[in-house]
Enzyme design. Structure first.
Site, mmCIF file in Angstrom:
data_model
loop_
_atom_site.group_PDB
_atom_site.id
_atom_site.type_symbol
_atom_site.label_atom_id
_atom_site.label_comp_id
_atom_site.label_asym_id
_atom_site.label_seq_id
_atom_site.Cartn_x
_atom_site.Cartn_y
_atom_site.Cartn_z
ATOM 1 N N LYS A 86 3.057 3.405 -5.617
ATOM 2 C CA LYS A 86 2.512 2.409 -6.559
ATOM 3 C C LYS A 86 3.577 1.906 -7.531
ATOM 4 O O LYS A 86 3.512 0.764 -7.958
ATOM 5 C CB LYS A 86 1.314 3.008 -7.298
ATOM 6 C CG LYS A 86 0.252 3.596 -6.329
ATOM 7 C CD LYS A 86 -0.038 2.700 -5.130
ATOM 8 C CE LYS A 86 -0.696 3.453 -3.985
ATOM 9 N NZ LYS A 86 -0.746 2.648 -2.733
ATOM 10 N N ASP A 128 0.831 -1.206 0.000
ATOM 11 C CA ASP A 128 0.000 0.000 0.000
ATOM 12 C C ASP A 128 0.863 1.253 0.000
ATOM 13 O O ASP A 128 0.442 2.314 0.455
ATOM 14 C CB ASP A 128 -0.915 -0.005 1.226
ATOM 15 C CG ASP A 128 -2.032 1.029 1.105
ATOM 16 O OD1 ASP A 128 -2.560 1.442 2.147
ATOM 17 O OD2 ASP A 128 -2.356 1.425 -0.036
ATOM 18 N N ASP A 188 -3.180 -3.036 -2.583
ATOM 19 C CA ASP A 188 -4.221 -2.006 -2.646
ATOM 20 C C ASP A 188 -4.015 -1.162 -3.904
ATOM 21 O O ASP A 188 -2.923 -1.095 -4.463
ATOM 22 C CB ASP A 188 -4.154 -1.106 -1.399
ATOM 23 C CG ASP A 188 -5.349 -0.161 -1.314
ATOM 24 O OD1 ASP A 188 -5.208 0.917 -0.733
ATOM 25 O OD2 ASP A 188 -6.430 -0.496 -1.859
ATOM 26 N N ASN A 189 -5.071 -0.509 -4.367
ATOM 27 C CA ASN A 189 -5.001 0.513 -5.426
ATOM 28 C C ASN A 189 -4.564 0.017 -6.782
ATOM 29 O O ASN A 189 -3.919 0.755 -7.538
ATOM 30 C CB ASN A 189 -4.053 1.651 -5.004
ATOM 31 C CG ASN A 189 -4.361 2.182 -3.647
ATOM 32 O OD1 ASN A 189 -3.552 2.090 -2.734
ATOM 33 N ND2 ASN A 189 -5.554 2.722 -3.473
ATOM 34 N N GLU A 221 -11.324 4.239 -1.486
ATOM 35 C CA GLU A 221 -11.817 4.557 -0.136
ATOM 36 C C GLU A 221 -12.701 5.805 -0.108
ATOM 37 O O GLU A 221 -12.396 6.819 -0.700
ATOM 38 C CB GLU A 221 -10.628 4.746 0.837
ATOM 39 C CG GLU A 221 -9.489 5.602 0.345
ATOM 40 C CD GLU A 221 -8.389 4.797 -0.340
ATOM 41 O OE1 GLU A 221 -8.680 3.743 -0.916
ATOM 42 O OE2 GLU A 221 -7.253 5.246 -0.334
#
Ligand SMILES: O=C(NCCNC(=O)c1cc(-c2ccc(F)cc2)cc(O)c1O)c1cc(O)ncn1
Ligand SMILES: [Mg+2]
Length: 214
Positions: free
Chosen positions: A144, A141, A169-170, A199
Site C-alpha cells: 500500500k 493491489d 484496491d484497499n 474481501e
C-alpha cells in the site's frame, strides 16, 4: 510438511474449478476464502466493481501491481478482448509460483505475462523489455505504501496517456492515505470512490478509480 495458504488456494482451484474456465477458478477461490480461510484476494464484492470498470475501459493493455495468487489477474483477463495483454508484477516468488499455476488452470497463459520483481525496478523497464507503449488500465493491489511512488514513476516513464484509468484496491483497509490525497487533489486526475467491503468481511473498504487527464 505444512502447506502454505497460497498452496491451499491452488488446491481448491484444482479440486473445484474446471480447467480452461476462468469464472469457475474465480468462484472456487471465493468459495474457499469465504468458507475455509480468509485471503487477500480482491474478492467477489469488490470484484464486481472491478469487472464493471474493466468492461467500461475495454483495455488493450493492462498492468496489475501485486499478483498474489492470481485471482484478480484471472478475473480481469477473462473479460479482455482477443488480442489484449495483461502484465502482472509480483515481488514474492512464493506467490508467483502459485499464481502461474492458477493462471494455467484458467487457460489464460496467452493473455497474461507474470513478471517477478519489485515494481519500482520493473516499471522503468516496461517499454524496452516488454514492448509496452502506454497502459489503458492499471490495477494497484500491491504494497500500500508503493501506490503513490509507483504512480509517479509510471507518469515519469510515460506509461500513462490521456484517459488511462488507475483502479486502486484497499484505499480504506489497510488504507493508502497518501495515494488517496494525491489523486483526489491533483488537477491531473479525475477520481471516483466506489464504496464496498474488505474481501469476505463486513469491514468497510473501497476502490478508487482515477482517470489520468494527461
Ligand atoms: O504482501 C504483499 N503483497 C500483497 C499486497 N496486498 C496486501 O497487502 C493486502 C492486504 C489486505 C489486508 C487487509 C486487512 C488485514 F487485516 C490484512 C490484510 C487486503 C488486501 O486486499 C491486500 O491487497 C507482498 C509481500 C511480499 O513479501 N512481497 C510483495 N508483496
Ligand atoms: Mg487488495
Amino acid at each position: 510438511t505444512q502447506s502454505t495458504r497460497p498452496q491451499r488456494i491452488l488446491g481448491a482451484v484444482q479440486q473445484n474449478a474446471t480447467r480452461g474456465d476462468p469464472r469457475s477458478v474465480v468462484r472456487a477461490i471465493d468459495q474457499y476464502c469465504r468458507n475455509q480461510e480468509w485471503a487477500m484476494n480482491v474478492g467477489d464484492e469488490k470484484g464486481c466493481i472491478l469487472d464493471s470498470v474493466v468492461s467500461e475501459v475495454n483495455p488493450a493493455t493492462v498492468l496489475e501491481l501485486g499478483t498474489y495468487c492470481g485471482y484478480s489477474t484471472v478475473r480481469i483477463a477473462s473479460l479482455l478482448p482477443p488480442h489484449a495483454k495483461l502484465i502482472t508484477l509480483e515481488f514474492n516468488p512464493e506467490f508467483a509460483v502459485i499464481a502461474r499455476q492458477v493462471i494455467a488452470w484458467a487457460g489464460l497463459e496467452d493473455k497474461i505475462q507474470l513478471v517477478e520483481g519489485a515494481s519500482g525496478d520493473l516499471i522503468p523497464k516496461m517499454k524496452e523489455q516488454f514492448g509496452v507503449e502506454t497502459f489503458d488500465l492499471v490495477f494497484l493491489d500491491h504494497w500500500k505504501d508503493r501506490y503513490l511512488p509507483d504512480t509517479k514513476l509510471m507518469e515519469e516513464c510515460g506509461l500513462l496517456r490521456k484517459g488511462s484509468v488507475l483502479l486502486a484496491d484497499n484505499v480504506i483497509c489497510p488504507g493508502t492515505p497518501e495515494y488517496l490525497e494525491f489523486v483526489r487533489s491533483s488537477p491531473r486526475y479525475e477520481s471516483q470512490y466506489f464504496k464496498s467491503h474488505l474481501e469476505y468481511t463486513k469491514v468497510e473498504d473501497g476502490l478508487e478509480k482515477s482517470v489520468f487527464l494527461g
